[in-house]
Write a protein that holds these residues in place. Structure first.
Motif, short mmCIF file in Angstrom:
data_model
loop_
_atom_site.label_atom_id
_atom_site.label_comp_id
_atom_site.label_asym_id
_atom_site.label_seq_id
_atom_site.Cartn_x
_atom_site.Cartn_y
_atom_site.Cartn_z
N UNK A 15 36.37 39.69 31.01
CA UNK A 15 35.26 40.57 30.64
C UNK A 15 34.59 40.08 29.34
N UNK A 57 51.43 46.72 37.11
CA UNK A 57 51.51 47.09 38.53
C UNK A 57 50.23 47.81 38.99
N UNK A 58 49.79 47.54 40.19
CA UNK A 58 48.57 48.10 40.80
C UNK A 58 47.31 47.65 40.07
N UNK A 59 47.25 47.92 38.75
CA UNK A 59 46.07 47.56 37.96
C UNK A 59 45.82 46.05 38.02
N UNK A 62 44.05 45.06 41.26
CA UNK A 62 42.68 45.57 41.17
C UNK A 62 41.84 44.71 40.25
N UNK A 65 40.44 41.50 41.53
CA UNK A 65 39.33 41.76 42.44
C UNK A 65 38.08 42.16 41.65
N UNK A 66 38.29 42.97 40.61
CA UNK A 66 37.15 43.47 39.83
C UNK A 66 36.48 42.36 39.03
N UNK A 69 34.19 40.62 41.54
CA UNK A 69 33.12 41.50 42.01
C UNK A 69 32.11 41.80 40.91
N UNK A 70 32.62 42.03 39.69
CA UNK A 70 31.73 42.38 38.58
C UNK A 70 30.89 41.18 38.16
N UNK A 73 28.21 40.95 40.73
CA UNK A 73 27.27 42.06 40.55
C UNK A 73 26.20 41.70 39.53
N UNK B 47 54.68 55.00 37.79
CA UNK B 47 54.71 53.77 38.59
C UNK B 47 54.15 52.58 37.82
N UNK B 48 53.11 52.83 37.03
CA UNK B 48 52.36 51.73 36.41
C UNK B 48 52.68 51.55 34.94
N UNK B 168 46.79 52.30 46.15
CA UNK B 168 46.56 51.49 44.95
C UNK B 168 45.88 52.23 43.83
N UNK B 170 45.48 53.95 40.51
CA UNK B 170 46.30 53.91 39.29
C UNK B 170 45.60 54.56 38.12
N UNK B 180 37.12 49.48 49.76
CA UNK B 180 36.90 48.76 48.50
C UNK B 180 37.15 49.70 47.32
N UNK B 181 38.08 49.33 46.40
CA UNK B 181 38.45 50.22 45.30
C UNK B 181 37.60 50.01 44.04
N UNK B 187 32.04 52.26 36.91
CA UNK B 187 31.82 51.44 38.11
C UNK B 187 30.89 52.15 39.11
N UNK B 190 28.22 49.99 40.53
CA UNK B 190 28.66 49.09 41.60
C UNK B 190 28.89 49.87 42.91
N UNK B 193 25.54 50.23 44.52
CA UNK B 193 25.06 48.99 45.16
C UNK B 193 25.89 48.66 46.41
N UNK B 200 29.31 42.55 48.61
CA UNK B 200 28.76 41.23 48.25
C UNK B 200 29.89 40.25 48.01
#
Lengths: 200, 200
Positions: A15, A57-59, A62, A65-66, A69-70, A73, B47-48, B168, B170, B180-181, B187, B190, B193, B200
């Protein structure tokens, strides 16, 4: 003349990279200069208990992927780095060494380092890799290799990290506009409005 | 008809509140319904390893400032809650109980609960407070007080939290559009969009 907008980042921060491609133009539109401050998130995380995003974990899943995608974008070139995160003290030291001679050239080096890591899948953690990239911009490779081991330059980076922590910087990117702190590339819309209006 | 957009949140989440004021209209513009899912961030954090934002060194102070500033940026009424964070299982249980009878009424209750906590400085942690707010919307207060202690309703909330973790989720808000998360009220641009373009 107003003080520059302060832009803190770690060269290993996706970022931070995204913000680096937009911050100068955004501030320039309001007649403001930007001071770039590479720091080491590892030092900051010791204070805040933070951890690299992708290790959580989990984050973590994500986030990977973010990032992609960002970047898309905003139309910013992004290739997920094969090794992530990486140590960035060599990159930051080279930046401050060049800055002592020529602030504009330091910014150009920072952009090239970010691009190499986040758009060209090059690992920029070693002094050798950083010096090669600096050399591609006309800097003397041997001088860069010496600089990143210079105690004065090492100390400069330590001071920058301490100063950042004192200002409340806890992540990357972190942008300070006339004392107002903004964390994250997704706060650039607020930075833009803050520069336009002087706050709300 | 496409599946609803899934909107996960904790009633104690400021960014969840900010998203709640915008998500329905945003999705409606693309002909999409929204399924609201209150969850308990405490369960997710186990969990996280997450923690309430305001308890984290440096980040905590920043967050309190960012809540207020970001709400104002979007023109959303916001009063910092005197007690924060709070337990929200009573609010979430009341939501699922109303939803069994009338999904639209459950959404209206959720909005009222969010407003009470984040715009009117009312503590919504107790069953009594939740039941009073539900009663102000025409629900039977005694029935609400009974519902939040009903084992079937308690179980429903547990199942929602487990299902969210499996998807997923969190953090709050967390929005899922056709698989899509998206995490965070920042966000929503996004999400907008993605709904327009299909990705995309």
């Amino acid at each position: 003349m107003p003080a520059p907008v302060e832009f803190y980042f770690d060269f290993s921060s996706p970022y931070g990279y995204l913000a680096s491609t937009r911050i100068d133009k955004l501030c320039e539109n309001h007649g403001r200069a930007v001071g770039w401050h590479p720091i080491l998130l590892g030092v900051v995380f010791k204070e805040t208990g933070g951890a690299p995003l992708t290790t959580i974990p989990l984050k973590g899943d994500y986030s990977k992927r973010d990032f992609v995608r960002t970047a898309a974008f905003h139309g910013i070139k992004f290739t997920p780095p094969p090794v992530f995160p990486i140590p960035t003290q060599q990159a930051a030291r080279a930046f401050y060494w060049v800055q002592q001679q020529n602030p504009g050239a330091a910014k150009a080096l920072a952009k090239k380092l970010f691009e190499a890591y986040f758009a060209e899948a090059r690992n920029i953690s070693s002094a050798e890799a950083v010096a090669d990239i600096a050399a591609s911009l006309g800097h003397d490779k041997a001088a860069v290799l010496a600089a990143v081991n210079d105690p004065a330059i090492k100390d400069r980076l330590r001071q920058e990290c301490e100063a950042a922590l004192k200002k409340g910087v806890f992540g990357s990117p972190f942008i300070v506009v006339d004392g107002e702190p903004f964390w994250g590339s997704d706060r650039l819309d607020q930075v833009d409005k803050w520069l336009e209006t002087g706050g709300w």
